[in-house]
Design a protein around this motif. Structure first.
Motif, PDB file in Angstrom:
ATOM      1  N   GLN A 171       0.827  -1.208   0.000  1.00 54.61           N
ATOM      2  CA  GLN A 171       0.000   0.000   0.000  1.00 54.61           C
ATOM      3  C   GLN A 171       0.859   1.255   0.000  1.00 54.61           C
ATOM      4  O   GLN A 171       0.549   2.242  -0.687  1.00 54.61           O
ATOM      5  N   ALA A 172       1.953   1.219   0.765  1.00 55.03           N
ATOM      6  CA  ALA A 172       2.851   2.380   0.802  1.00 55.03           C
ATOM      7  C   ALA A 172       3.506   2.606  -0.555  1.00 55.03           C
ATOM      8  O   ALA A 172       3.649   3.756  -1.003  1.00 55.03           O
ATOM      9  N   ILE A 173       3.908   1.531  -1.225  1.00 52.52           N
ATOM     10  CA  ILE A 173       4.531   1.667  -2.548  1.00 52.52           C
ATOM     11  C   ILE A 173       3.541   2.232  -3.551  1.00 52.52           C
ATOM     12  O   ILE A 173       3.863   3.131  -4.339  1.00 52.52           O
ATOM     13  N   VAL A 174       2.309   1.723  -3.538  1.00 51.99           N
ATOM     14  CA  VAL A 174       1.284   2.235  -4.453  1.00 51.99           C
ATOM     15  C   VAL A 174       0.984   3.696  -4.142  1.00 51.99           C
ATOM     16  O   VAL A 174       0.820   4.524  -5.050  1.00 51.99           O
ATOM     17  N   GLN A 175       0.908   4.033  -2.856  1.00 54.70           N
ATOM     18  CA  GLN A 175       0.637   5.411  -2.449  1.00 54.70           C
ATOM     19  C   GLN A 175       1.731   6.360  -2.954  1.00 54.70           C
ATOM     20  O   GLN A 175       1.454   7.462  -3.416  1.00 54.70           O
ATOM     21  N   GLU A 176       2.978   5.915  -2.872  1.00 60.57           N
ATOM     22  CA  GLU A 176       4.111   6.768  -3.230  1.00 60.57           C
ATOM     23  C   GLU A 176       4.431   6.737  -4.723  1.00 60.57           C
ATOM     24  O   GLU A 176       4.784   7.766  -5.308  1.00 60.57           O
ATOM     25  N   LYS A 184       0.814   1.224   9.179  1.00 66.93           N
ATOM     26  CA  LYS A 184      -0.627   1.353   8.938  1.00 66.93           C
ATOM     27  C   LYS A 184      -1.092   2.780   9.218  1.00 66.93           C
ATOM     28  O   LYS A 184      -1.882   3.362   8.456  1.00 66.93           O
ATOM     29  N   SER A 185      -0.603   3.356  10.315  1.00 66.32           N
ATOM     30  CA  SER A 185      -0.967   4.722  10.647  1.00 66.32           C
ATOM     31  C   SER A 185      -0.496   5.690   9.574  1.00 66.32           C
ATOM     32  O   SER A 185      -1.232   6.599   9.170  1.00 66.32           O
ATOM     33  N   ALA A 186       0.722   5.474   9.071  1.00 65.46           N
ATOM     34  CA  ALA A 186       1.264   6.360   8.048  1.00 65.46           C
ATOM     35  C   ALA A 186       0.449   6.288   6.761  1.00 65.46           C
ATOM     36  O   ALA A 186       0.141   7.321   6.144  1.00 65.46           O
ATOM     37  N   VAL A 187       0.097   5.067   6.346  1.00 69.46           N
ATOM     38  CA  VAL A 187      -0.669   4.904   5.104  1.00 69.46           C
ATOM     39  C   VAL A 187      -2.068   5.483   5.250  1.00 69.46           C
ATOM     40  O   VAL A 187      -2.577   6.161   4.348  1.00 69.46           O
ATOM     41  N   GLN A 188      -2.723   5.241   6.394  1.00 74.29           N
ATOM     42  CA  GLN A 188      -4.065   5.773   6.608  1.00 74.29           C
ATOM     43  C   GLN A 188      -4.062   7.301   6.602  1.00 74.29           C
ATOM     44  O   GLN A 188      -4.941   7.942   6.023  1.00 74.29           O
ATOM     45  N   LYS A 189      -3.073   7.905   7.241  1.00 77.94           N
ATOM     46  CA  LYS A 189      -2.981   9.366   7.248  1.00 77.94           C
ATOM     47  C   LYS A 189      -2.730   9.903   5.841  1.00 77.94           C
ATOM     48  O   LYS A 189      -3.290  10.935   5.456  1.00 77.94           O
ATOM     49  N   ALA A 190      -1.913   9.190   5.069  1.00 77.28           N
ATOM     50  CA  ALA A 190      -1.622   9.630   3.705  1.00 77.28           C
ATOM     51  C   ALA A 190      -2.876   9.601   2.842  1.00 77.28           C
ATOM     52  O   ALA A 190      -3.082  10.469   1.989  1.00 77.28           O
ATOM     53  N   LYS A 191      -3.730   8.616   3.064  1.00 74.62           N
ATOM     54  CA  LYS A 191      -4.982   8.537   2.313  1.00 74.62           C
ATOM     55  C   LYS A 191      -5.886   9.733   2.607  1.00 74.62           C
ATOM     56  O   LYS A 191      -6.677  10.156   1.762  1.00 74.62           O
ATOM     57  N   LEU A 192      -5.751  10.290   3.815  1.00 71.49           N
ATOM     58  CA  LEU A 192      -6.554  11.444   4.225  1.00 71.49           C
ATOM     59  C   LEU A 192      -5.864  12.767   3.912  1.00 71.49           C
ATOM     60  O   LEU A 192      -6.339  13.829   4.319  1.00 71.49           O
ATOM     61  N   GLY A 193      -4.740  12.687   3.233  1.00 72.07           N
ATOM     62  CA  GLY A 193      -4.062  13.908   2.821  1.00 72.07           C
ATOM     63  C   GLY A 193      -2.894  14.327   3.681  1.00 72.07           C
ATOM     64  O   GLY A 193      -2.213  15.312   3.378  1.00 72.07           O
ATOM     65  N   ASN A 194      -2.634  13.601   4.766  1.00 71.57           N
ATOM     66  CA  ASN A 194      -1.512  13.925   5.645  1.00 71.57           C
ATOM     67  C   ASN A 194      -0.397  12.908   5.401  1.00 71.57           C
ATOM     68  O   ASN A 194      -0.409  11.814   5.961  1.00 71.57           O
ATOM     69  N   SER A 195       0.559  13.292   4.593  1.00 68.95           N
ATOM     70  CA  SER A 195       1.620  12.357   4.206  1.00 68.95           C
ATOM     71  C   SER A 195       2.896  12.557   5.010  1.00 68.95           C
ATOM     72  O   SER A 195       3.955  12.046   4.628  1.00 68.95           O
ATOM     73  N   GLU A 196       2.827  13.269   6.136  1.00 70.32           N
ATOM     74  CA  GLU A 196       4.031  13.590   6.891  1.00 70.32           C
ATOM     75  C   GLU A 196       4.742  12.346   7.409  1.00 70.32           C
ATOM     76  O   GLU A 196       5.969  12.260   7.367  1.00 70.32           O
ATOM     77  N   THR A 197       3.993  11.352   7.894  1.00 71.43           N
ATOM     78  CA  THR A 197       4.652  10.169   8.443  1.00 71.43           C
ATOM     79  C   THR A 197       5.312   9.355   7.348  1.00 71.43           C
ATOM     80  O   THR A 197       6.433   8.849   7.520  1.00 71.43           O
ATOM     81  N   LEU A 198       4.647   9.206   6.192  1.00 65.80           N
ATOM     82  CA  LEU A 198       5.287   8.527   5.072  1.00 65.80           C
ATOM     83  C   LEU A 198       6.520   9.293   4.612  1.00 65.80           C
ATOM     84  O   LEU A 198       7.540   8.700   4.249  1.00 65.80           O
ATOM     85  N   ALA A 199       6.429  10.617   4.638  1.00 66.25           N
ATOM     86  CA  ALA A 199       7.592  11.426   4.273  1.00 66.25           C
ATOM     87  C   ALA A 199       8.732  11.227   5.270  1.00 66.25           C
ATOM     88  O   ALA A 199       9.906  11.229   4.899  1.00 66.25           O
ATOM     89  N   ALA A 200       8.390  11.050   6.549  1.00 66.53           N
ATOM     90  CA  ALA A 200       9.416  10.806   7.561  1.00 66.53           C
ATOM     91  C   ALA A 200      10.122   9.477   7.313  1.00 66.53           C
ATOM     92  O   ALA A 200      11.338   9.361   7.504  1.00 66.53           O
ATOM     93  N   LEU A 201       9.367   8.468   6.876  1.00 67.21           N
ATOM     94  CA  LEU A 201       9.984   7.189   6.528  1.00 67.21           C
ATOM     95  C   LEU A 201      10.955   7.352   5.361  1.00 67.21           C
ATOM     96  O   LEU A 201      12.036   6.764   5.349  1.00 67.21           O
ATOM     97  N   LYS A 202      10.569   8.162   4.394  1.00 64.25           N
ATOM     98  CA  LYS A 202      11.460   8.393   3.259  1.00 64.25           C
ATOM     99  C   LYS A 202      12.714   9.128   3.709  1.00 64.25           C
ATOM    100  O   LYS A 202      13.825   8.825   3.250  1.00 64.25           O
TER     101      LYS A 202
END
Length: 419
Positions: A34-39, A347-365
């Protein structure tokens, strides 16, 4: 046009994945996808699955035996279970599997075609054709027993299938991808994984085009009986043969333990340094389990590399087993508390990204980027010292393997008194 990207030796192992790990693999595998598809999108996920080094690293980071042929079966099974609840939303579907599950692929593709509106008949033809090519057009001593078919709502697909050679106790994995093929018989694979078996008949190689044409001409003009006579008459002639192309080769040994020679230590040091310097600053609100959070960031750094890393980063798949250990206690027991924390953060990062808050996924990057920068200069423990520390802490991390839960280490003074 598809090109081979390398090969690998995979020891053929039996056994099963315990339920406690199987459920976690399904959850972690799904959220990484899901994270790969999101990004990067669905096509990028297909391209990753079609890359043999990435695929093996993906299985390793999920706690499967890092070198085993069982990675193929367990990863496909985990993704099939883990992605099923979100497949329509994600637009990625997993069909087939091992044994009788592989024979259900046409029915599963039909159901997807009716629901999504893609050409199921063409996909079924593709499924059958790639299986036929790997079992008949390539005569390498391996019998197919697993067929996994990944397809997106756009009708793009990746096939991962595996054959076994029971005499040599080895397996070979074949990768296909619709995005990189021009046709089915002119070097269609993105890669073929498996041990070198000497001379192999591969009629899908582009250099075999003349041979394919000549075979058709012989059959139509001479017939099988005259062909045999001609071969007997010419048996003493030696025709020069073009050497096979040199490709990157990943050799996975038939041993369970992970050794320092299996791991690029500077990359491990970069991961550890990034987790120490970048992690706590980026994840203060997510690391809530006392005594586990700092260790979880180390695993998250390796998971982040699986999500964001370039192909050359996966030449040492054993390194990714250091994220969540292995079910057979190699390199150490699976730290279930760390594993669960990793799943929760992702899971928290992906769910937040779906709602428009991609900060946690960005932190992983950023965590992954920091690890790449630090590996040039970072120092750290030796590989053996690192393993010793992980094994010493295994009980506090919820260490578990097929042999059971890890017990707390006995204090040295008490152990001496007992002796």
């Amino acid at each position: 046009m598809a090109q081979r990207t390398g090969s690998a030796d995979l020891p053929l192992h039996s056994g099963h994945v315990p339920a406690w790990l199987s459920a976690r693999m399904a959850a972690l595998g799904a959220v990484i996808c899901q994270a790969i598809v999101q990004e990067y999108g669905r096509d990028e996920l297909l391209a990753r699955l079609a890359h043999p080094f990435w695929f093996q690293s993906f299985g390793s980071v999920m706690g499967m035996d890092w070198h085993s042929s069982g990675v193929t079966t367990s990863v496909i099974g985990a993704l099939k279970r883990g992605l099923r609840p979100s497949q329509d939303e994600l637009g990625v579907y997993v069909c087939g599997g091992r044994g009788k599950q592989s024979r259900q692929t046409p029915q599963e593709l039909n159901e997807i075609g009716e629901r999504v509106g893609i050409d199921a008949d063409e996909l079924i033809r593709t499924s059958r054709l790639v299986a036929k090519v790997d079992s008949a057009a390539i005569q390498d001593g391996f019998d197919l027993y697993l067929h996994g078919f990944f397809v997106t709502r756009e009708g793009h697909w990746t096939v991962v299938q595996q054959g076994m050679n029971t005499d040599n106790r080895q397996a070979r994995r074949y990768h296909w991808c619709s995005q990189s093929k021009s046709n089915f018989i002119d070097e269609p694979h993105t890669a073929i994984d498996g041990p070198v078996q000497g001379e192999i008949v591969n009629l899908t190689d582009r250099r075999a085009e003349a041979s394919r044409s000549a075979q058709l001409d012989l059959l139509s003009t001479l017939g099988p009986d005259k062909i045999v006579s001609r071969l007997l008459a010419d048996s003493e002639l030696d025709a020069p043969q073009e050497q096979q192309l040199s490709l990157p080769h990943l050799s996975l040994p038939d041993r369970h333990e992970v050794r320092s020679s299996d791991v690029f230590i500077r990359r491990l040091h970069g991961t550890l340094a990034a987790a120490a310097e970048q992690g706590p600053k980026d994840f203060p609100d997510l690391l809530l389990t006392p005594g586990v959070g700092a260790r979880t960031v180390q695993s998250l750094a390796m998971v982040a590399e699986v999500v964001h890393g370039a192909p050359y980063r996966f030449q040492d798949p054993a390194r990714f087993s250091l994220a969540h250990g292995g079910k057979d206690r190699h390199p150490y027991p699976v730290p279930t508390k760390v594993y669960d924390e990793t799943i929760r953060v992702l899971k928290s990062a992906v769910q937040k990204a779906k709602l428009g808050n991609s900060e946690t996924l960005a932190a992983l990057k950023r965590l992954d980027e920091q690890a790449r920068l630090l590996e040039r200069t970072a120092d750290g423990p030796t590989f053996d010292d690192y393993l010793a520390q992980e094994r010493a802490n295994s009980s506090s991390f919820g260490g578990r393997s097929v042999f059971g839960w890890e017990s707390s280490p006995q204090p040295l003074s008490k152990a001496r008194g007992a002796a």
